[in-house]
Design a protein around this motif. Structure first.
Motif, PDB file in Angstrom:
ATOM      1  N   ASP A  90     109.345 -15.928  -1.470  1.00 34.77           N
ATOM      2  CA  ASP A  90     109.912 -15.506  -0.186  1.00 34.77           C
ATOM      3  C   ASP A  90     111.432 -15.532  -0.165  1.00 34.77           C
ATOM      4  OD1 ASP A  90     107.378 -15.134   0.938  1.00 34.77           O
ATOM      5  OD2 ASP A  90     107.243 -17.226   1.562  1.00 34.77           O
ATOM      6  N   ASP A  91     112.037 -16.350  -1.011  1.00 35.74           N
ATOM      7  CA  ASP A  91     113.483 -16.551  -0.982  1.00 35.74           C
ATOM      8  C   ASP A  91     114.203 -15.453  -1.776  1.00 35.74           C
ATOM      9  OD1 ASP A  91     116.128 -17.496  -1.810  1.00 35.74           O
ATOM     10  OD2 ASP A  91     115.529 -19.439  -1.023  1.00 35.74           O
ATOM     11  N   GLN A  92     114.980 -14.631  -1.067  1.00 40.13           N
ATOM     12  CA  GLN A  92     115.690 -13.511  -1.693  1.00 40.13           C
ATOM     13  C   GLN A  92     116.624 -13.990  -2.806  1.00 40.13           C
ATOM     14  OE1 GLN A  92     115.616 -10.131  -1.613  1.00 40.13           O
ATOM     15  NE2 GLN A  92     117.279 -10.134  -3.086  1.00 40.13           N
ATOM     16  N   GLU A  93     117.327 -15.087  -2.602  1.00 37.60           N
ATOM     17  CA  GLU A  93     118.256 -15.580  -3.624  1.00 37.60           C
ATOM     18  C   GLU A  93     117.513 -15.986  -4.895  1.00 37.60           C
ATOM     19  OE1 GLU A  93     121.628 -18.125  -2.430  1.00 37.60           O
ATOM     20  OE2 GLU A  93     120.859 -17.854  -0.393  1.00 37.60           O
ATOM     21  N   LYS A  94     116.366 -16.603  -4.742  1.00 36.56           N
ATOM     22  CA  LYS A  94     115.580 -16.998  -5.911  1.00 36.56           C
ATOM     23  C   LYS A  94     115.032 -15.768  -6.629  1.00 36.56           C
ATOM     24  CE  LYS A  94     114.360 -21.590  -4.317  1.00 36.56           C
ATOM     25  NZ  LYS A  94     113.276 -22.501  -3.910  1.00 36.56           N
ATOM     26  N   ARG A  95     114.568 -14.786  -5.851  1.00 42.60           N
ATOM     27  CA  ARG A  95     114.095 -13.546  -6.498  1.00 42.60           C
ATOM     28  C   ARG A  95     115.216 -12.897  -7.286  1.00 42.60           C
ATOM     29  NH1 ARG A  95     111.971 -12.508  -1.392  1.00 42.60           N
ATOM     30  NH2 ARG A  95     113.363 -10.728  -1.059  1.00 42.60           N
ATOM     31  N   GLN A  96     116.398 -12.816  -6.688  1.00 45.08           N
ATOM     32  CA  GLN A  96     117.526 -12.184  -7.371  1.00 45.08           C
ATOM     33  C   GLN A  96     117.923 -12.966  -8.614  1.00 45.08           C
ATOM     34  OE1 GLN A  96     118.822  -9.050  -6.494  1.00 45.08           O
ATOM     35  NE2 GLN A  96     119.531  -9.324  -8.589  1.00 45.08           N
ATOM     36  N   ALA A  97     117.868 -14.289  -8.541  1.00 40.08           N
ATOM     37  CA  ALA A  97     118.193 -15.107  -9.718  1.00 40.08           C
ATOM     38  C   ALA A  97     117.204 -14.841 -10.852  1.00 40.08           C
ATOM     39  CB  ALA A  97     118.205 -16.593  -9.340  1.00 40.08           C
ATOM     40  N   ILE A  98     115.924 -14.731 -10.514  1.00 41.16           N
ATOM     41  CA  ILE A  98     114.912 -14.433 -11.532  1.00 41.16           C
ATOM     42  C   ILE A  98     115.150 -13.040 -12.121  1.00 41.16           C
ATOM     43  CG2 ILE A  98     112.446 -14.006 -11.921  1.00 41.16           C
ATOM     44  CD1 ILE A  98     111.942 -16.236  -9.779  1.00 41.16           C
ATOM     45  N   ILE A  99     115.421 -12.062 -11.271  1.00 38.54           N
ATOM     46  CA  ILE A  99     115.685 -10.698 -11.746  1.00 38.54           C
ATOM     47  C   ILE A  99     116.923 -10.675 -12.633  1.00 38.54           C
ATOM     48  CG2 ILE A  99     116.354  -8.368 -11.011  1.00 38.54           C
ATOM     49  CD1 ILE A  99     114.549  -8.911  -8.490  1.00 38.54           C
ATOM     50  N   ASN A 100     117.970 -11.375 -12.224  1.00 38.60           N
ATOM     51  CA  ASN A 100     119.178 -11.441 -13.051  1.00 38.60           C
ATOM     52  C   ASN A 100     118.871 -12.035 -14.418  1.00 38.60           C
ATOM     53  OD1 ASN A 100     120.695 -10.276 -11.025  1.00 38.60           O
ATOM     54  ND2 ASN A 100     121.535 -12.205 -10.294  1.00 38.60           N
ATOM     55  N   TYR A 101     118.027 -13.041 -14.463  1.00 39.78           N
ATOM     56  CA  TYR A 101     117.632 -13.617 -15.742  1.00 39.78           C
ATOM     57  C   TYR A 101     116.837 -12.593 -16.561  1.00 39.78           C
ATOM     58  CZ  TYR A 101     115.034 -16.285 -19.187  1.00 39.78           C
ATOM     59  OH  TYR A 101     114.483 -16.725 -20.360  1.00 39.78           O
ATOM     60  N   LEU A 102     115.905 -11.901 -15.943  1.00 42.25           N
ATOM     61  CA  LEU A 102     115.113 -10.897 -16.655  1.00 42.25           C
ATOM     62  C   LEU A 102     115.999  -9.807 -17.246  1.00 42.25           C
ATOM     63  CD1 LEU A 102     112.040 -10.534 -14.256  1.00 42.25           C
ATOM     64  CD2 LEU A 102     112.112 -11.713 -16.472  1.00 42.25           C
ATOM     65  N   LYS A 103     117.076  -9.481 -16.538  1.00 45.78           N
ATOM     66  CA  LYS A 103     118.007  -8.450 -17.037  1.00 45.78           C
ATOM     67  C   LYS A 103     118.711  -8.890 -18.330  1.00 45.78           C
ATOM     68  CE  LYS A 103     120.823  -6.974 -13.859  1.00 45.78           C
ATOM     69  NZ  LYS A 103     121.624  -6.816 -12.621  1.00 45.78           N
ATOM     70  N   THR A 104     118.767 -10.180 -18.599  1.00 49.08           N
ATOM     71  CA  THR A 104     119.410 -10.660 -19.828  1.00 49.08           C
ATOM     72  C   THR A 104     118.477 -10.579 -21.028  1.00 49.08           C
ATOM     73  OG1 THR A 104     118.773 -13.009 -19.630  1.00 49.08           O
ATOM     74  CG2 THR A 104     120.795 -12.301 -18.477  1.00 49.08           C
TER      75      THR A 104
END
Length: 128
Positions: free
Chosen positions: A112-126
């Motif tokens: 539910d947490d947008q910041e956590k989702r974005q952090a996970i996506i940013n990690y996946l992008k690496t």
């Protein structure tokens, strides 16, 4: 009496330190740590690692959905997502509520947490 006046000051300073530590912690949200604690049970993320219950997510950003080699995707998943690229926007929707994207999907995780989702996506992008 002077001692009692010092208590509010000590409390205020203590709260300021606690809140500043909280702010720093929120600013340094680690997508890798979130992935390891929330995703790695079902997904691997290293190049060449085998699929688990879910597909290996190495190189997932930009990859067509349903294209992880050796992964058996559900019929519901294939019907809705097969071949669509995993963009940041799609990953965000997927991580927020996979059941909303693909009714009857086998993935039960949601964030539910947008910041956590974005952090996970940013990690996946690496992972490429």
């Amino acid at each position: 009496m002077k001692r009692l006046r010092a208590i509010p000051l000590v409390f205020a300073v203590t709260m300021a330190l606690v809140l500043s530590d909280y702010t720093v912690a929120a600013e340094t949200l680690s997508g890798e740590k979130l992935f390891k604690s929330q995703c790695a049970t079902c997904h691997s993320a290293a190049e060449g690692s085998p699929n688990r219950q879910g597909p290996n997510l190495y190189g997932v950003v930009g990859r067509p959905a349903g294209a992880a080699p050796g992964m058996a995707y559900s019929a519901a998943f294939r019907k809705v997502l097969d071949g669509k690229p995993w963009t940041e926007a799609l990953l965000n929707k997927w991580l927020e509520d996979p059941q909303n994207v693909v009714p009857d999907t086998l993935m039960m995780y949601h964030q539910d947490d947008q910041e956590k989702r974005q952090a996970i996506i940013n990690y996946l992008k690496t992972l490429h």
